[in-house]
Design a protein around this motif. Structure first.
Motif, PDB file in Angstrom:
ATOM      1  N   MET A  64      76.249  52.673 -15.439  1.00 26.99           N
ATOM      2  CA  MET A  64      76.031  52.063 -16.820  1.00 26.99           C
ATOM      3  C   MET A  64      77.291  51.332 -17.359  1.00 26.99           C
ATOM      4  N   VAL A  65      77.052  49.873 -17.652  1.00 26.21           N
ATOM      5  CA  VAL A  65      77.819  48.909 -18.146  1.00 26.21           C
ATOM      6  C   VAL A  65      77.860  48.906 -19.516  1.00 26.21           C
ATOM      7  N   PHE A  66      78.732  49.435 -20.285  1.00 29.03           N
ATOM      8  CA  PHE A  66      78.950  49.440 -21.690  1.00 29.03           C
ATOM      9  C   PHE A  66      79.707  48.267 -22.451  1.00 29.03           C
ATOM     10  N   MET A  67      78.974  47.312 -22.803  1.00 28.30           N
ATOM     11  CA  MET A  67      79.569  45.933 -23.586  1.00 28.30           C
ATOM     12  C   MET A  67      78.986  46.104 -24.919  1.00 28.30           C
ATOM     13  N   ALA A  68      78.645  46.810 -25.659  1.00 25.32           N
ATOM     14  CA  ALA A  68      78.030  46.906 -27.179  1.00 25.32           C
ATOM     15  C   ALA A  68      79.508  46.985 -27.979  1.00 25.32           C
ATOM     16  N   MET A  69      79.453  46.190 -28.961  1.00 25.30           N
ATOM     17  CA  MET A  69      80.594  46.105 -29.743  1.00 25.30           C
ATOM     18  C   MET A  69      80.140  45.803 -31.416  1.00 25.30           C
ATOM     19  N   GLY A  70      80.703  46.138 -32.306  1.00 23.73           N
ATOM     20  CA  GLY A  70      80.165  45.817 -33.899  1.00 23.73           C
ATOM     21  C   GLY A  70      79.977  44.166 -33.912  1.00 23.73           C
ATOM     22  N   SER A  71      79.718  43.991 -34.904  1.00 30.58           N
ATOM     23  CA  SER A  71      79.329  42.684 -35.538  1.00 30.58           C
ATOM     24  C   SER A  71      80.659  41.682 -35.969  1.00 30.58           C
ATOM     25  N   GLU A  72      80.683  40.479 -35.633  1.00 28.32           N
ATOM     26  CA  GLU A  72      81.645  39.566 -36.147  1.00 28.32           C
ATOM     27  C   GLU A  72      81.727  39.263 -37.667  1.00 28.32           C
ATOM     28  N   GLN A  73      80.390  39.303 -37.974  1.00 24.72           N
ATOM     29  CA  GLN A  73      80.136  38.972 -39.516  1.00 24.72           C
ATOM     30  C   GLN A  73      81.002  40.108 -40.566  1.00 24.72           C
ATOM     31  N   ASP A  74      81.780  39.251 -41.495  1.00 22.42           N
ATOM     32  CA  ASP A  74      82.444  40.069 -42.292  1.00 22.42           C
ATOM     33  C   ASP A  74      83.667  40.582 -41.609  1.00 22.42           C
ATOM     34  N   TRP A  75      84.002  40.032 -40.532  1.00 25.66           N
ATOM     35  CA  TRP A  75      85.202  40.731 -39.728  1.00 25.66           C
ATOM     36  C   TRP A  75      86.226  41.413 -40.696  1.00 25.66           C
ATOM     37  N   GLY A  76      86.476  42.493 -40.453  1.00 31.17           N
ATOM     38  CA  GLY A  76      87.667  43.160 -40.946  1.00 31.17           C
ATOM     39  C   GLY A  76      87.127  44.024 -42.358  1.00 31.17           C
ATOM     40  N   SER A  77      85.986  43.750 -42.896  1.00 33.90           N
ATOM     41  CA  SER A  77      85.755  44.392 -44.150  1.00 33.90           C
ATOM     42  C   SER A  77      85.373  45.803 -43.907  1.00 33.90           C
ATOM     43  N   PRO A  78      85.325  46.957 -44.768  1.00 35.76           N
ATOM     44  CA  PRO A  78      85.407  48.238 -44.522  1.00 35.76           C
ATOM     45  C   PRO A  78      83.991  48.546 -43.750  1.00 35.76           C
ATOM     46  N   GLU A  79      82.807  47.857 -43.910  1.00 35.61           N
ATOM     47  CA  GLU A  79      81.550  48.154 -43.561  1.00 35.61           C
ATOM     48  C   GLU A  79      81.938  47.698 -41.829  1.00 35.61           C
ATOM     49  N   ASN A  80      82.407  46.467 -41.879  1.00 37.22           N
ATOM     50  CA  ASN A  80      82.617  45.996 -40.467  1.00 37.22           C
ATOM     51  C   ASN A  80      83.193  46.878 -39.314  1.00 37.22           C
ATOM     52  N   ALA A  81      84.456  47.426 -40.110  1.00 36.44           N
ATOM     53  CA  ALA A  81      85.288  48.121 -39.446  1.00 36.44           C
ATOM     54  C   ALA A  81      84.627  49.461 -39.151  1.00 36.44           C
ATOM     55  N   ARG A  82      83.670  50.055 -39.803  1.00 36.01           N
ATOM     56  CA  ARG A  82      82.979  51.218 -39.692  1.00 36.01           C
ATOM     57  C   ARG A  82      82.070  50.822 -38.512  1.00 36.01           C
ATOM     58  N   GLN A  83      81.435  49.966 -38.594  1.00 37.44           N
ATOM     59  CA  GLN A  83      80.476  49.732 -37.435  1.00 37.44           C
ATOM     60  C   GLN A  83      81.197  49.550 -36.036  1.00 37.44           C
ATOM     61  N   HIS A  84      82.127  49.165 -36.144  1.00 36.65           N
ATOM     62  CA  HIS A  84      82.911  48.935 -34.896  1.00 36.65           C
ATOM     63  C   HIS A  84      83.371  50.213 -34.295  1.00 36.65           C
ATOM     64  N   PHE A  85      83.919  50.971 -35.260  1.00 40.53           N
ATOM     65  CA  PHE A  85      84.040  52.569 -34.755  1.00 40.53           C
ATOM     66  C   PHE A  85      82.914  53.289 -34.304  1.00 40.53           C
ATOM     67  N   ASP A  86      82.001  52.908 -35.037  1.00 39.83           N
ATOM     68  CA  ASP A  86      80.385  53.648 -34.795  1.00 39.83           C
ATOM     69  C   ASP A  86      80.132  53.336 -33.291  1.00 39.83           C
ATOM     70  N   VAL A  87      79.999  52.189 -32.909  1.00 40.38           N
ATOM     71  CA  VAL A  87      79.738  51.525 -31.548  1.00 40.38           C
ATOM     72  C   VAL A  87      80.798  52.086 -30.613  1.00 40.38           C
TER      73      VAL A  87
END
Length: 239
Positions: A64-87
């Protein structure tokens, strides 16, 4: 090999998956369909948090090659940060859980040199792999924790889990990356990114490990000695 690429429709996947598909049977899982489907690739739309789905798609898969990551949209916003940790943390954990359930014994995780605090000087080098990561920003910390998920999975399940610390990977026609001199110096072409993943696919029987991957063949900003020694990999496209 038969590969499951999680997040294969994202930025890096868009130029790596077509290369992997030339030599392997590739199955992709992503939340969204590809913008341009690669020939011969089996695409599936779905959530990487769905353990049963990942287990089903991992049937008879060699890695399995895992290359998923959060979005670059609204980079650094609380919701964006949450998304990156979630992934990078819960998403990776659950995807690995599903893959291991199906019998997968090898994982490649596209991490980042962002696991380290960015050097303040244009000539100050990044630490090598012997130095523990220290990034405190949301993206670097998420990638750090993703590596810990891989380390734990390797110890708990006895699998191979290789983390490739990528450095500004870009498509071949955009390489070298524009911008600050040090970013240009360490940026990695699409071809070299794909060959690094290819090399990691063949590194088996050694458990958990991490590797710096970069176009900086001179070692001015980053040592690639470990990747050369263990993976037999070095960049071909160098600045």
């Amino acid at each position: 090999m038969r590969l499951l690429v999680v997040g294969g429709c994202g930025f890096v996947g868009s130029f790596v998956v077509p290369v992997l598909a030339r030599s392997h049977q590739v199955r992709v899982l992503d939340l969204k369909p590809p913008r341009a489907a690669a020939s011969g690739v089996d695409y599936h739309v779905g959530d990487l948090h769905d353990v049963d789905l990942v287990a089903s798609l991992s049937s008879e898969v060699d890695s399995m090659v895992f290359m998923a990551m959060g979005s670059e949209q609204d980079w650094g916003s609380p919701e964006n940060a949450r998304q990156h940790f979630d992934v990078a943390v819960s998403g990776l954990y659950l995807a690995v859980t599903g893959a291991v359930r199906a019998g997968v014994r090898h994982v490649v995780y596209t991490s980042s040199m962002s696991v380290y605090r960015y050097p303040n000087s244009e000539i100050f080098p990044f630490p090598d792999e012997s130095v523990p990561p220290d990034a405190a920003d949301f993206y670097g910390l998420a990638k750090r924790l993703g590596e810990e998920v891989c380390r734990t999975a390797a110890a708990e399940h006895g699998i191979d889990a290789l983390c490739l610390r990528l450095s500004f990977p870009v498509p071949d026609d955009q390489w070298p990356r524009s911008g600050r001199p040090r970013e240009r110096a360490i940026s990695t072409s699409g071809r070299d990114t794909a060959t690094a993943i290819e090399a990691a696919l063949h590194r088996r029987g050694h458990g958990f490990d991490v590797y710096a991957i970069s176009g900086d063949a001179t070692g001015k900003m980053m040592s690639l000695d470990k990747a050369r020694r263990d993976l037999g990999w070095a960049p071909q496209d160098v600045t």
